[in-house]
Motif scaffolding. Structure first.
Motif, short mmCIF file in Angstrom:
data_model
loop_
_atom_site.label_atom_id
_atom_site.label_comp_id
_atom_site.label_asym_id
_atom_site.label_seq_id
_atom_site.Cartn_x
_atom_site.Cartn_y
_atom_site.Cartn_z
N GLY A 18 60.34 44.87 7.55
CA GLY A 18 60.34 46.06 6.70
C GLY A 18 60.07 45.69 5.26
O GLY A 18 60.18 44.53 4.87
N LEU A 19 59.72 46.68 4.47
CA LEU A 19 59.38 46.43 3.06
C LEU A 19 60.52 46.75 2.11
O LEU A 19 60.41 46.50 0.91
N ASP A 20 61.62 47.31 2.64
CA ASP A 20 62.70 47.75 1.76
C ASP A 20 63.26 46.62 0.92
O ASP A 20 63.40 46.73 -0.29
N ILE A 21 63.61 45.52 1.58
CA ILE A 21 64.24 44.42 0.85
C ILE A 21 63.26 43.78 -0.13
O ILE A 21 63.65 43.32 -1.20
N LEU A 22 61.97 43.75 0.24
CA LEU A 22 60.95 43.17 -0.65
C LEU A 22 60.74 44.05 -1.87
O LEU A 22 60.69 43.55 -3.00
N ILE A 23 60.64 45.36 -1.65
CA ILE A 23 60.35 46.28 -2.75
C ILE A 23 61.56 46.47 -3.65
O ILE A 23 61.50 46.26 -4.86
N PHE A 24 62.70 46.90 -3.05
CA PHE A 24 63.86 47.26 -3.84
C PHE A 24 64.74 46.07 -4.21
O PHE A 24 65.43 46.09 -5.23
N GLY A 25 64.71 45.03 -3.36
CA GLY A 25 65.57 43.88 -3.62
C GLY A 25 64.93 42.81 -4.50
O GLY A 25 65.64 42.08 -5.19
N ILE A 26 63.59 42.71 -4.49
CA ILE A 26 62.94 41.62 -5.22
C ILE A 26 61.93 42.15 -6.25
O ILE A 26 62.00 41.83 -7.44
N ILE A 27 60.96 42.95 -5.80
CA ILE A 27 59.88 43.38 -6.69
C ILE A 27 60.39 44.32 -7.78
O ILE A 27 60.05 44.16 -8.97
N PHE A 28 61.20 45.32 -7.41
CA PHE A 28 61.69 46.29 -8.38
C PHE A 28 62.44 45.65 -9.54
O PHE A 28 62.17 45.96 -10.72
N PRO A 29 63.41 44.74 -9.30
CA PRO A 29 64.10 44.11 -10.44
C PRO A 29 63.15 43.32 -11.34
O PRO A 29 63.34 43.31 -12.57
N ILE A 30 62.15 42.68 -10.77
CA ILE A 30 61.20 41.91 -11.58
C ILE A 30 60.36 42.84 -12.45
O ILE A 30 60.08 42.55 -13.63
N ILE A 31 59.96 43.99 -11.89
CA ILE A 31 59.22 44.98 -12.67
C ILE A 31 60.07 45.49 -13.83
O ILE A 31 59.60 45.62 -14.97
N VAL A 32 61.33 45.78 -13.55
CA VAL A 32 62.25 46.24 -14.60
C VAL A 32 62.40 45.17 -15.68
O VAL A 32 62.46 45.48 -16.88
N ALA A 33 62.43 43.91 -15.28
CA ALA A 33 62.53 42.81 -16.25
C ALA A 33 61.33 42.80 -17.19
O ALA A 33 61.49 42.63 -18.41
N PHE A 34 60.13 43.00 -16.65
CA PHE A 34 58.93 43.07 -17.49
C PHE A 34 59.00 44.27 -18.44
O PHE A 34 58.70 44.15 -19.64
N LEU A 35 59.40 45.42 -17.92
CA LEU A 35 59.47 46.62 -18.75
C LEU A 35 60.48 46.46 -19.88
O LEU A 35 60.19 46.78 -21.04
N PHE A 36 61.66 45.98 -19.55
CA PHE A 36 62.69 45.80 -20.57
C PHE A 36 62.25 44.76 -21.59
O PHE A 36 62.54 44.88 -22.78
N GLY A 37 61.56 43.73 -21.12
CA GLY A 37 61.11 42.69 -22.04
C GLY A 37 60.15 43.23 -23.08
O GLY A 37 60.27 42.95 -24.27
N TYR A 38 59.19 44.04 -22.64
CA TYR A 38 58.20 44.58 -23.56
C TYR A 38 58.78 45.67 -24.45
O TYR A 38 58.41 45.81 -25.62
N ILE A 39 59.71 46.44 -23.92
CA ILE A 39 60.26 47.57 -24.68
C ILE A 39 61.35 47.12 -25.66
O ILE A 39 61.41 47.59 -26.80
N MET A 40 62.20 46.18 -25.22
CA MET A 40 63.42 45.87 -25.97
C MET A 40 63.40 44.53 -26.69
O MET A 40 64.35 44.21 -27.40
N ASN A 41 62.36 43.77 -26.56
CA ASN A 41 62.38 42.38 -27.04
C ASN A 41 62.73 42.24 -28.51
O ASN A 41 63.44 41.33 -28.91
N ASN A 42 62.26 43.14 -29.33
CA ASN A 42 62.49 43.00 -30.78
C ASN A 42 63.37 44.11 -31.35
O ASN A 42 63.44 44.29 -32.57
N GLU A 43 64.03 44.84 -30.49
CA GLU A 43 64.83 45.97 -30.95
C GLU A 43 66.27 45.55 -31.21
O GLU A 43 66.94 45.00 -30.35
#
Length: 245
Positions: A18-43
Motif C-alpha cells: 500500500g502507499l499509505d505508509i509511504l505517502i503519509f509516513g515518509i513523503i509528507f513529513p519531508i515535503i512539510v520540512a521543505f515548505l517550513f524551511g523555505y517559509i520560516m528559515n529567516n523569520e
C-alpha cells in the motif's frame, strides 16, 4: 527470533504494498520540512529563536502520528476482523509476535522519515541544534513510544475497522493540526494553547523543543511526566481490554 524475523519480512511486504505508509509516513513529513524551511528559515520568532528552529522538533513527529496513531490501530482492527489474531493463537507463532512485527515495521518507517526530515534540515537549510542531538534522539524515541502506546490502545478496544478508522483519524488529525506538528503551537491564542496543551503530542513536541533548543531541565519535567503517564495508562488499558477476536 527466527519467527519474529520471518513475520517482520512478511509484514513489511504487506505494508509496503500500500502507499499509505509511504505517502503519509515518509513523503509528507519531508515535503512539510521543505515548505517550513523555505517559509520560516529567516523569520524571527520568540526569545531569540526562529520559527524554523522550533519547527524541526515538530515536523519529525508527523511520521510518528501516521504510523503509530493511524497505521497500528487499523492493522490491529483488520487482523482481528479477519480472525488472523484468533488463528495465530493455535500456531507456534504467537499473535503477540505478529503485532510486535507490525509495530517494528511501522517503527522503521518512522525512523526513515526522521532521517529524511533531518537530512533536509541539515543539508538543505543548514539547521544547527543548540541542544544535545543524542538527548534529542532519546526524547524522540520516548515520544514515539508514547504515541505508539496510544495507537495500540485504540486498536485494542475498537470493535471493528470502521471504529478504528474513526478514532484513529480523530487522534491523528486532532494532534496533527492542534499539537504544533504542522501549525506552530505558538501562533494559537493563549486560551487555545491552554486547551491544546492537554493533547499528548503537544507535550511531546514541547519536550523535543526544549531539548533541541538547549532548554533547562525544569521546563522538561512536566512533558516527561505527561509522556510517562501516557505510556503507563495506555499500556495498562491495552493489556486489560485487548480483544483477540
Amino acid at each position: 527470533m527466527m519467527t519474529f524475523y520471518t513475520l517482520t519480512k512478511i509484514e513489511a511486504k504487506l505494508v509496503w504494498r500500500g502507499l499509505d505508509i509511504l505517502i503519509f509516513g515518509i513523503i509528507f513529513p519531508i515535503i512539510v520540512a521543505f515548505l517550513f524551511g523555505y517559509i520560516m528559515n529567516n523569520e524571527l520568532f520568540t526569545q531569540g529563536n526562529t520559527m524554523f528552529l522550533q519547527s524541526y522538533p515538530a515536523v519529525v513527529t508527523i511520521s510518528i502520528l501516521a504510523t503509530g496513531v493511524m497505521g497500528l490501530p487499523l492493522t490491529i482492527a483488520d487482523y482481528r476482523h479477519r480472525h488472523i489474531l484468533k488463528r495465530f493463537q493455535v500456531t507456534p507463532a504467537s499473535p503477540l509476535t505478529l503485532l510486535c512485527a507490525q509495530a517494528f515495521v511501522q517503527f522503521i518507517a518512522s525512523i526513515l522519515s526522521f532521517l529524511g526530515v533531518t537530512a533536509v534540515y541539515l543539508f538543505v537549510f543548514n539547521y544547527e541544534m543548540a541542544g544535545s542531538f543524542g538527548l534529542f534522539l532519546c526524547s524522540y524515541l520516548f515520544v514515539l513510544i508514547a504515541m505508539y502506546s496510544i495507537g495500540i490502545l485504540i486498536g485494542s478496544v475498537v470493535p471493528d475497522q470502521k471504529a478504528a478508522n474513526l478514532w484513529g483519524s480523530l487522534a491523528y488529525f486532532g494532534m496533527l493540526l492542534f499539537s504544533g506538528a504542522t501549525i506552530p503551537f505558538e501562533i494559537f491564542p493563549e486560551i487555545l494553547q491552554n486547551v491544546f496543551a492537554f493533547l499528548p503530542l503537544s507535550q511531546g513536541i514541547q519536550l523535543l523543543k526544549e531539548v533541541s533548543l538547549g532548554g533547562v531541565l525544569s521546563d522538561m519535567i512536566y512533558p516527561i511526566v505527561a509522556m510517562t503517564a501516557c505510556v503507563l495508562i495506555s499500556s495498562f488499558l491495552s493489556i486489560k481490554y485487548f480483544r483477540w477476536k
